[in-house]
Scaffold this motif. Structure first.
Motif, PDB file in Angstrom:
ATOM      1  N   ARG A  53      44.135  36.701  44.228  1.00  0.00           N
ATOM      2  CA  ARG A  53      42.647  36.462  44.730  1.00  0.00           C
ATOM      3  C   ARG A  53      42.672  35.422  45.897  1.00  0.00           C
ATOM      4  O   ARG A  53      42.210  35.793  46.876  1.00  0.00           O
ATOM      5  N   VAL A  54      43.537  34.452  45.656  1.00  0.00           N
ATOM      6  CA  VAL A  54      43.818  33.384  46.983  1.00  0.00           C
ATOM      7  C   VAL A  54      44.082  34.143  48.234  1.00  0.00           C
ATOM      8  O   VAL A  54      43.651  34.174  49.231  1.00  0.00           O
ATOM      9  N   SER A  69      34.632  31.755  45.818  1.00  0.00           N
ATOM     10  CA  SER A  69      35.207  31.917  44.420  1.00  0.00           C
ATOM     11  C   SER A  69      34.542  31.071  43.357  1.00  0.00           C
ATOM     12  O   SER A  69      34.265  29.797  43.819  1.00  0.00           O
ATOM     13  N   VAL A  70      34.165  31.580  42.395  1.00  0.00           N
ATOM     14  CA  VAL A  70      33.596  30.792  41.308  1.00  0.00           C
ATOM     15  C   VAL A  70      34.367  31.043  39.993  1.00  0.00           C
ATOM     16  O   VAL A  70      34.680  31.922  39.599  1.00  0.00           O
ATOM     17  N   ILE A 138      31.715  37.963  46.590  1.00  0.00           N
ATOM     18  CA  ILE A 138      31.914  36.828  45.490  1.00  0.00           C
ATOM     19  C   ILE A 138      32.693  37.269  44.624  1.00  0.00           C
ATOM     20  O   ILE A 138      32.869  38.144  43.754  1.00  0.00           O
ATOM     21  N   PHE A 139      33.903  36.434  44.644  1.00  0.00           N
ATOM     22  CA  PHE A 139      34.874  36.598  43.423  1.00  0.00           C
ATOM     23  C   PHE A 139      34.419  35.706  42.170  1.00  0.00           C
ATOM     24  O   PHE A 139      34.202  34.495  42.532  1.00  0.00           O
ATOM     25  N   LEU A 179      35.817  40.683  40.262  1.00  0.00           N
ATOM     26  CA  LEU A 179      35.782  40.089  38.574  1.00  0.00           C
ATOM     27  C   LEU A 179      37.162  40.074  38.584  1.00  0.00           C
ATOM     28  O   LEU A 179      38.080  41.173  38.300  1.00  0.00           O
ATOM     29  N   LEU A 180      37.720  38.790  37.736  1.00  0.00           N
ATOM     30  CA  LEU A 180      39.064  38.568  37.592  1.00  0.00           C
ATOM     31  C   LEU A 180      38.988  38.053  36.266  1.00  0.00           C
ATOM     32  O   LEU A 180      38.162  36.899  36.037  1.00  0.00           O
ATOM     33  N   GLY A 181      40.043  38.267  35.321  1.00  0.00           N
ATOM     34  CA  GLY A 181      40.233  37.487  33.717  1.00  0.00           C
ATOM     35  C   GLY A 181      40.949  38.216  32.796  1.00  0.00           C
ATOM     36  O   GLY A 181      41.386  39.386  33.312  1.00  0.00           O
TER      37      GLY A 181
END
Length: 868
Positions: A53-54, A69-70, A138-139, A179-181
């Protein structure tokens, strides 16, 4: 950069870090987002999602694309919709650098007439797409932290709606999400009509490949003879798993091995064995292997048994076909298993050596009460029926398995045991019939013998004695057989009751338990195990029938409930800005209102004449029972999810959390007497000792501190790796109970020693309350249950099930007969806290079943009269 700090373990790699590895996922994510696709990266932990993401965000920003990023863990999951969406909007404004231009507080309040989700929509329309003329991305990181939020489906539906807007509003062509997780799409939202995942693009993160990791190989230069050969050996052990690969590279650079040419294999293997595999739990820093272990063995969805069973198949067979079933997806999220060419296999050699068969056997032994018997049965190729469970052992196993996600092998074993039990019962019934026949024949022998004795007493003495002895022995044997069969019938009814209860057939379960109880009453010879199994079955069946009254009048979450010390009133605190006073019979007497105050906790003064309440910003208000506000202790700007207060028993002081993680002691006039400093995180729970000498505080980090009433810190101990939501002194002041974010209920001595773990819920424990005599501890949990525990032995004596919403708080009445509870759905309920003896359980069950027994046509006549 020296070899010592060339590699980085844990956390995100900053942009252009020398060890960042560019993978296929980098290209796919960059192109997908640039093209406006919804992209999602769902994978196990420590696979490099945040670093990805970064780097992608930085590259997109360099192209003039606006990105923010949130991190959802910053918002939390134990919040209201308004709090959650407010936090999300605040994070967006900060991420896009708009915090100074748009005052969050002012903007948010100006939208109060709208539902929280629509406020987010307004932000996108009126702020983001207005302020920025180009693309906006929006991340959303740590997306799995939303799993426990009950309104999560609405949020994902909102994301989908943003994409649907593109057809009507071309401005939305500029907006997209990433979306990341650690989750699966089906975990996050099951509704295919509302999910954004079936219109999005999955980005798969794979392990490092040799042709991708020149950046990592460069760290070996000047340290080993053949850097590439060393890296080849590294990948043989790690399988390219990013964290493990970085860690092993760092260990190599810091080791004393010479890594001579052509000795690479031997040196790397020795290093792995000595510094990773041997004593791995102690050497696992930063934590990685323990994370995999915990995700596998402490599964929040009660699927541990099934996941271990699935892993056992892979361990035995080497690989199994991948079918993307929910269990397989959950197992892959642990990081232990990887999908390659349509097969599931263990990710790498390090995992295989650590999480081997011996480890698995040990874990299974710990979670299965019948592990030894199961293994023996499997070893016999499923033929040795002597290894199957019977009687009470089978019932105990069934009870244990009722709420577990079992593997197919477990189910096969328990089903085979149940089938054997049925066959044994049938055999015993046949034996009963034969025994009855033998007994009748024995009686005939006795009668005939008596008649013959009268006629031939002189000449038939010896023959008669033999006949009598034979008849008596036959009678005794037959009687023993009948008792044994009756015992099995009673046990079968107990098992049947438990099974019916587990399938939510509560009344039928109670009928079966009462039948067992009535038969037991006439079986005075029954053994202790039989009596205990019947008592437990009856107790479960009786307690499953809800005993409660409701206090009506709330539409928002109620956070706190307490009885007055004189037992005449109840006070509740709610997120709707009110505190309410109730009579003990459920009538609302008085409502105390304070605008913009989300009340978290409310209590009575020791003389029952005042009410003190604390809000989310730690403002404390004190009222008289007549509604007159006596005083207000001003709080601070930051809001807390949990907070509590306590009066000292003499009623002279109030302890309450304050700013900067402190606790203040106030007198009734509003003067701060003492400030207790020492916590490093928000103080969430406080309890004053009954002897007026000490108080205990617990914080969000799981740290508990005991203080003297004059402000001296007496003891500090770590009660949980997670938050402590509730803490309470025992009535005698000699012990402390904690409600843990790790789902445990624990007792501690005043010197910080753990006395015992009373039990565990299926979700975090929000509140604990002692009965007035200190013999019972009640715990409330987000698993939607209240549980009662025997303090002396830790036995769970009662479970109260709610309406499917988390319980926030509980309180025992002063007489110990009732428990008051409040829950997320706004219900205030009073429950019967009595624990009944055997005769009382029968009476209570018969009383509840009276109409059911008389009017249910499905029951036979004999069952209709079980209570007569």
């Amino acid at each position: 950069m020296t070899a010592f700090n060339y590699y980085k373990l844990g956390g995100s790699l900053e942009y252009k870090h020398p060890t960042y590895v560019v993978r296929q996922a980098d290209y796919e994510l960059y192109e997908g987002l640039k093209n406006g696709d919804l992209c999602y990266v769902l994978n196990s932990r420590q696979m490099g999602k945040s670093s990805l993401r970064v780097h992608i965000m930085k590259q997109l920003k360099e192209q003039g694309i606006q990105c923010a990023s949130v991190d959802l863990t910053r918002i939390g999951s134990h919040v209201t919709p308004s709090e959650w969406y407010g936090g999300f909007v605040s994070e967006l404004l900060r991420g896009f650098g708009l915090s100074r231009k748009v005052n969050f507080g002012t903007w948010w309040r100006s939208q109060e007439f709208l539902p929280p989700k629509q406020r987010l929509s307004e932000l996108i329309d009126d702020v983001l797409l207005t302020e920025f003329s180009g693309k906006v991305i929006i991340f959303i990181d740590e997306i799995d932290s939303i799993l426990r939020i009950k309104f999560k489906d609405d949020f994902f539906a909102f994301i989908r709606a943003c994409y649907n807007q593109r057809a009507d509003n071309s401005e939305y062509q500029r907006l997209t999400f990433c979306l990341l997780g650690v989750a699966t799409p089906s975990n996050l939202i099951a509704d295919t009509n509302r999910t954004p995942f079936n219109i999005g693009r999955a980005i798969e993160l794979t392990g490092f490949k040799l042709n991708e990791i020149d950046a990592l190989i460069r760290g070996f230069e000047g340290r080993v003879a053949r850097p590439k050969a060393i890296m080849e050996e590294v990948l043989k052990w790690t399988g390219g798993q990013p964290f493990l690969t970085q860690k092993l590279c760092q260990l190599i650079c810091n080791s004393s091995y010479s890594f001579l040419e052509h000795q690479e294999k031997q040196c790397v293997e020795e290093l792995v064995q000595n510094q990773i595999i041997e004593n791995w739990e102690a050497q696992d820093e930063p934590e990685h292997l323990r994370t995999i272990r915990d995700r596998l063995t402490q599964n929040a969805e009660n699927q541990t048994g099934r996941l271990l069973g699935l892993y056992q198949q892979i361990l035995h067979q080497g690989e199994i076909p991948a079918d993307d079933s929910p269990e397989q997806m959950q197992l892959r999220l642990t990081g232990l298993i990887v999908k390659q060419q349509g097969k599931l296999q263990i990710y790498n050699r390090i995992y295989a050596e650590i999480f081997n068969q011996a480890w698995l056997d040990k874990i299974l032994t710990n979670i299965r009460p019948y592990a030894q018997m199961l293994n023996a049965w499997v070893s016999s190729n499923f033929q040795d029926e002597s290894r199957l469970l019977r009687g009470q052992t089978l019932q105990d196993a069934r009870n244990w398995a009722a709420d577990k996600g079992l593997s197919d092998l477990d189910r096969r074993f328990l089903d085979a045991s149940q089938e054997l039990e049925k066959r044994d019962v049938q055999k015993r019934l046949q034996a009963e019939a034969e025994a009855s026949k033998i007994l009748a024949e024995a009686n005939e022998v006795l009668v005939a013998a008596n008649q013959k004795a009268k006629r031939r007493i002189q000449i038939g003495g010896v023959v008669l004695a033999i006949a009598l002895i034979t008849a008596i022995v036959a009678g005794i044997w037959a009687n023993m057989m009948i008792k044994d069969i009756q015992r099995e019938r009673i046990r079968s009814l107990s098992i049947s009751s438990t099974a019916l209860l587990n399938s939510n057939q509560e009344l039928d379960a109670l009928v079966a338990a009462l039948k067992a109880a009535m038969q037991l009453k006439s079986a005075t010879w029954a053994d202790a195990n039989t009596r205990e199994s019947v008592r437990l079955a009856l107790q479960r069946a009786v307690y499953k029938v809800k005993e409660r009254n409701r206090l009506e009048g709330y539409n928002d979450a109620v956070r706190s409930v307490n009885f007055s010390p004189n037992g005449q009133n109840i006070v509740t605190a709610s997120e709707d800005n009110t505190v309410k006073l109730w009579s003990i019979d459920g009538r609302e007497i008085k409502k105390f209102t304070a605008p913009n105050q989300i009340f978290i906790s409310a209590i009575f003064s020791p003389d029952s004449k005042m009410i003190a309440a604390i809000s989310a910003n730690n403002t404390v208000k004190i009222w008289g029972l007549d509604g007159r506000e006596i005083i207000t202790f001003q709080g601070h700007n930051e809001e807390e999810f949990v907070s509590s207060i306590c009066f000292t028993p003499d009623g002279k002081l109030i302890a309450a959390p304050s700013e900067d993680n402190t606790v203040k002691l106030w007198n009734i006039k509003g003067q701060a007497i003492k400030i207790l400093k020492g916590h490093h995180d928000s103080v969430w729970s406080i309890s004053c000792s009954p002897d007026n000498k000490t108080l205990v505080t617990a914080d969000q980090e799981g740290v508990v501190k005991i203080w003297s009433i004059d402000g001296r810190e007496l003891k500090t101990f770590k009660a949980s790796k997670k938050s402590i939501f509730g803490v309470s002194f025992s009535p005698d002041g000699k012990a402390i109970a904690t409600a843990g974010g790790d789902s445990t209920v624990k007792l501690w001595s005043l010197d910080g020693q753990e006395l015992k773990t009373l039990g565990r819920h299926e979700n975090y424990v929000s509140s604990v309350s002692f009965s007035p005599d200190g013999k019972i501890l009640a715990s409330a949990s987000a698993d939607n249950t209240i549980r009662l525990w025997q303090v002396t032995n830790g036995q769970e004596i009662k479970t109260i099930e709610g309406n499917g919403y988390p319980f926030w708080n509980i309180s025992f009445s002063p007489d110990g007969k009732k428990i008051a509870s409040v829950s997320e759905d706004g219900l205030v309920e009073l429950w019967n806290a009595e624990t009944l003896d055997f005769e009382q359980l029968i009476a209570r069950g018969c009383n509840w079943l009276d109409d059911y027994l008389r009017n249910n046509s499905r029951l036979n006549e004999k069952d209709k009269h079980i209570c007569k």
